[in-house]
Design an enzyme around this catalytic site. Structure first.
Site, PDB file in Angstrom:
ATOM      1  N   GLY A 137      95.841  54.141   2.151  1.00  0.00           N
ATOM      2  CA  GLY A 137      95.910  55.358   1.344  1.00  0.00           C
ATOM      3  C   GLY A 137      94.608  56.128   1.384  1.00  0.00           C
ATOM      4  O   GLY A 137      94.206  56.760   0.401  1.00  0.00           O
ATOM      5  N   GLY A 138      93.948  56.104   2.525  1.00  0.00           N
ATOM      6  CA  GLY A 138      92.615  56.674   2.659  1.00  0.00           C
ATOM      7  C   GLY A 138      92.535  58.186   2.636  1.00  0.00           C
ATOM      8  O   GLY A 138      91.431  58.733   2.626  1.00  0.00           O
ATOM      9  N   GLY A 143      94.290  59.886   0.213  1.00  0.00           N
ATOM     10  CA  GLY A 143      94.731  60.259  -1.126  1.00  0.00           C
ATOM     11  C   GLY A 143      93.596  60.684  -2.037  1.00  0.00           C
ATOM     12  O   GLY A 143      92.425  60.718  -1.646  1.00  0.00           O
ATOM     13  N   LEU A 190      92.080  59.291  -4.664  1.00  0.00           N
ATOM     14  CA  LEU A 190      90.990  58.320  -4.790  1.00  0.00           C
ATOM     15  C   LEU A 190      90.653  57.695  -3.446  1.00  0.00           C
ATOM     16  O   LEU A 190      89.488  57.389  -3.166  1.00  0.00           O
ATOM     17  CB  LEU A 190      91.366  57.220  -5.788  1.00  0.00           C
ATOM     18  CG  LEU A 190      90.268  56.193  -6.065  1.00  0.00           C
ATOM     19  CD1 LEU A 190      89.044  56.861  -6.704  1.00  0.00           C
ATOM     20  CD2 LEU A 190      90.785  55.074  -6.963  1.00  0.00           C
ATOM     21  N   ARG A 193      99.161  55.794   8.870  1.00  0.00           N
ATOM     22  CA  ARG A 193     100.594  55.539   8.844  1.00  0.00           C
ATOM     23  C   ARG A 193     101.366  56.668   9.532  1.00  0.00           C
ATOM     24  O   ARG A 193     101.082  57.843   9.298  1.00  0.00           O
ATOM     25  CB  ARG A 193     101.076  55.395   7.394  1.00  0.00           C
ATOM     26  CG  ARG A 193     100.537  54.154   6.713  1.00  0.00           C
ATOM     27  CD  ARG A 193     101.182  53.943   5.367  1.00  0.00           C
ATOM     28  NE  ARG A 193     100.559  54.727   4.315  1.00  0.00           N
ATOM     29  CZ  ARG A 193     101.043  54.840   3.081  1.00  0.00           C
ATOM     30  NH1 ARG A 193     102.178  54.252   2.769  1.00  0.00           N
ATOM     31  NH2 ARG A 193     100.408  55.549   2.178  1.00  0.00           N
ATOM     32  N   LYS A 252      95.959  66.078   6.077  1.00  0.00           N
ATOM     33  CA  LYS A 252      95.641  64.650   6.122  1.00  0.00           C
ATOM     34  C   LYS A 252      95.158  64.231   7.510  1.00  0.00           C
ATOM     35  O   LYS A 252      94.248  63.409   7.634  1.00  0.00           O
ATOM     36  CB  LYS A 252      96.862  63.828   5.704  1.00  0.00           C
ATOM     37  CG  LYS A 252      97.184  63.955   4.222  1.00  0.00           C
ATOM     38  CD  LYS A 252      98.305  63.023   3.805  1.00  0.00           C
ATOM     39  CE  LYS A 252      98.547  63.106   2.304  1.00  0.00           C
ATOM     40  NZ  LYS A 252      99.628  62.185   1.863  1.00  0.00           N
ATOM     41  N   LYS A 269     102.275  46.907 -11.825  1.00  0.00           N
ATOM     42  CA  LYS A 269     100.956  46.402 -11.437  1.00  0.00           C
ATOM     43  C   LYS A 269     100.840  44.912 -11.733  1.00  0.00           C
ATOM     44  O   LYS A 269     100.195  44.169 -10.979  1.00  0.00           O
ATOM     45  CB  LYS A 269      99.856  47.187 -12.154  1.00  0.00           C
ATOM     46  CG  LYS A 269      99.676  48.602 -11.603  1.00  0.00           C
ATOM     47  CD  LYS A 269      98.539  49.351 -12.283  1.00  0.00           C
ATOM     48  CE  LYS A 269      98.348  50.723 -11.651  1.00  0.00           C
ATOM     49  NZ  LYS A 269      97.235  51.485 -12.262  1.00  0.00           N
ATOM     50  N   ARG A 305      99.950  41.818  -9.266  1.00  0.00           N
ATOM     51  CA  ARG A 305      98.906  40.842  -9.610  1.00  0.00           C
ATOM     52  C   ARG A 305      99.425  39.404  -9.479  1.00  0.00           C
ATOM     53  O   ARG A 305      98.745  38.539  -8.919  1.00  0.00           O
ATOM     54  CB  ARG A 305      98.424  41.062 -11.046  1.00  0.00           C
ATOM     55  CG  ARG A 305      97.482  42.230 -11.236  1.00  0.00           C
ATOM     56  CD  ARG A 305      96.882  42.187 -12.626  1.00  0.00           C
ATOM     57  NE  ARG A 305      95.953  43.275 -12.877  1.00  0.00           N
ATOM     58  CZ  ARG A 305      95.119  43.308 -13.907  1.00  0.00           C
ATOM     59  NH1 ARG A 305      95.115  42.304 -14.778  1.00  0.00           N
ATOM     60  NH2 ARG A 305      94.293  44.331 -14.083  1.00  0.00           N
ATOM     61  N   HIS A 364     101.127  57.599 -21.078  1.00  0.00           N
ATOM     62  CA  HIS A 364      99.740  57.150 -20.924  1.00  0.00           C
ATOM     63  C   HIS A 364      98.807  57.983 -21.802  1.00  0.00           C
ATOM     64  O   HIS A 364      97.866  57.450 -22.402  1.00  0.00           O
ATOM     65  CB  HIS A 364      99.317  57.241 -19.459  1.00  0.00           C
ATOM     66  CG  HIS A 364     100.154  56.420 -18.531  1.00  0.00           C
ATOM     67  ND1 HIS A 364     100.581  55.142 -18.848  1.00  0.00           N
ATOM     68  CD2 HIS A 364     100.661  56.682 -17.294  1.00  0.00           C
ATOM     69  CE1 HIS A 364     101.309  54.669 -17.850  1.00  0.00           C
ATOM     70  NE2 HIS A 364     101.372  55.580 -16.900  1.00  0.00           N
TER      71      HIS A 364
END
Length: 312
Positions: A10-11, A13, A15, A35, A44, A139, A143, A271
């Site tokens: 996800g380089g 994106g 973050l 990808r 991108k 998440k 984990r 959130h």
């Protein structure tokens, strides 16, 4: 500490691109998963080429091709996932289960940082508002898969992204600060933690070969950035030399407004509820050995006031 070979998923994106820059800046041999799904997204593609020119390696791989993931993982010591967990964009948290399997198959990874970077799901499983709780649930699924596979990990809890929260003075759906009025959530006194996304990336990369962060959750909670919404607004007012009109939104009215929205927006607003009305981010103690600004005092983090100056 030595340098690592780092693969970032996800380089390109929001973050992810910052993680790439931070990895390169800290001297790590940096790989980015390219990808095929990127298609003809020229922005991108140009970003990937730019990173390549800065020294990053582009590695072809796809979540639809398990072997390509395994081969990509075999090239590195560290894997960092920056897959989106934001419902209003592309929500792909559980896609990481394939990545966990690839890391397990490869057998060479010394550290995995999954796509966390928000509130710590382990702390709020019982109190998070629906339907936003789905993000935390997913998440936790990732984990549990990581820990069951025996993969060395670091979970990075970065709290609130400054671009989303500070830019709009903690108001949902706003990313530029008003010079006229602001909606205050409840009494506006619940404290939260706001971090510059570039700082988040810097701290995350700092953890990757640090034995102190192995198999731990690290919180990015720098002291100057723990503020209530009213304190954020006061900081902005000081910078612009003007007091804003304040309109109070009660918890009841907030919840009523959420019900009228589409599912993806309801997730996001859940959130905001947990942060602004419940004060969830500051409801527990963090030890110095768990807090990034204490672990890495050499990093000059961006304070809330410094961040807001860009909008003046």
């Amino acid at each position: 500490m030595g340098k690592s070979k780092v693969l970032i998923i996800g380089g390109t994106g929001y973050l992810g691109r910052r993680l790439v820059k931070a990895s390169l800046a800290q001297g790590h041999e940096t790989y980015i998963l390219h990808r095929p799904e990127i298609g003809v997204d020229i922005d991108k593609v140009e970003m990937l080429i730019s990173f390549k020119m800065q020294g990053a390696h582009l590695v072809s791989g796809s979540f639809k091709d398990f072997n390509s993931l395994v081969e990509a993982v075999k090239l590195v010591d560290v894997v960092i996932s920056a897959i989106s967990g934001v419902h209003i964009r592309s929500h792909q948290i559980l896609l990481q289960l394939k990545l966990v399997e690839a890391i397990k198959e490869a057998g060479n990874v010394k550290r995995f940082l999954p796509s966390e970077f928000g509130m710590d799901p382990a702390k709020f499983m019982d109190t998070a508002m629906e339907p936003g709780k789905v993000t935390l649930d997913e998440k936790m699924v990732v984990r549990k898969a990581i820990e069951k596979a025996g993969i060395p990990f670091t979970y990075v809890s970065a709290n609130c992204f400054a671009g989303y929260f500070l830019g709009g003075l903690c108001q949902f759906g706003k990313i530029l600060p008003s010079r006229d009025f602001v909606i205050i959530h409840g009494d506006g006194n619940k404290k939260a933690i706001y971090n510059n996304e570039d700082d988040i990336a810097t701290y995350a990369i700092k953890t990757i070969n640090d034995p102190r962060t192995l198999n731990k959750t690290i919180y990015i909670s720098p002291p100057k950035n723990i503020l209530s919404q009213r304190e954020v607004v006061q900081t902005w007012e000081k910078l612009i030399g003007k007091e804003l009109q304040k309109i109070t939104l009660s918890k009841e009215d907030f919840l009523a407004s959420v019900k009228e929205l589409e599912y993806a927006q309801q997730v996001g607003l859940s959130h905001y509820h947990d942060v602004n009305y419940q004060g969830c981010l500051t409801s527990f103690e963090i030890g110095d050995e768990e807090e990034a600004s204490k672990l890495y005092p050499e990093v000059k983090y961006t304070s809330v006031e410094e961040y807001l100056k860009r909008y003046v």
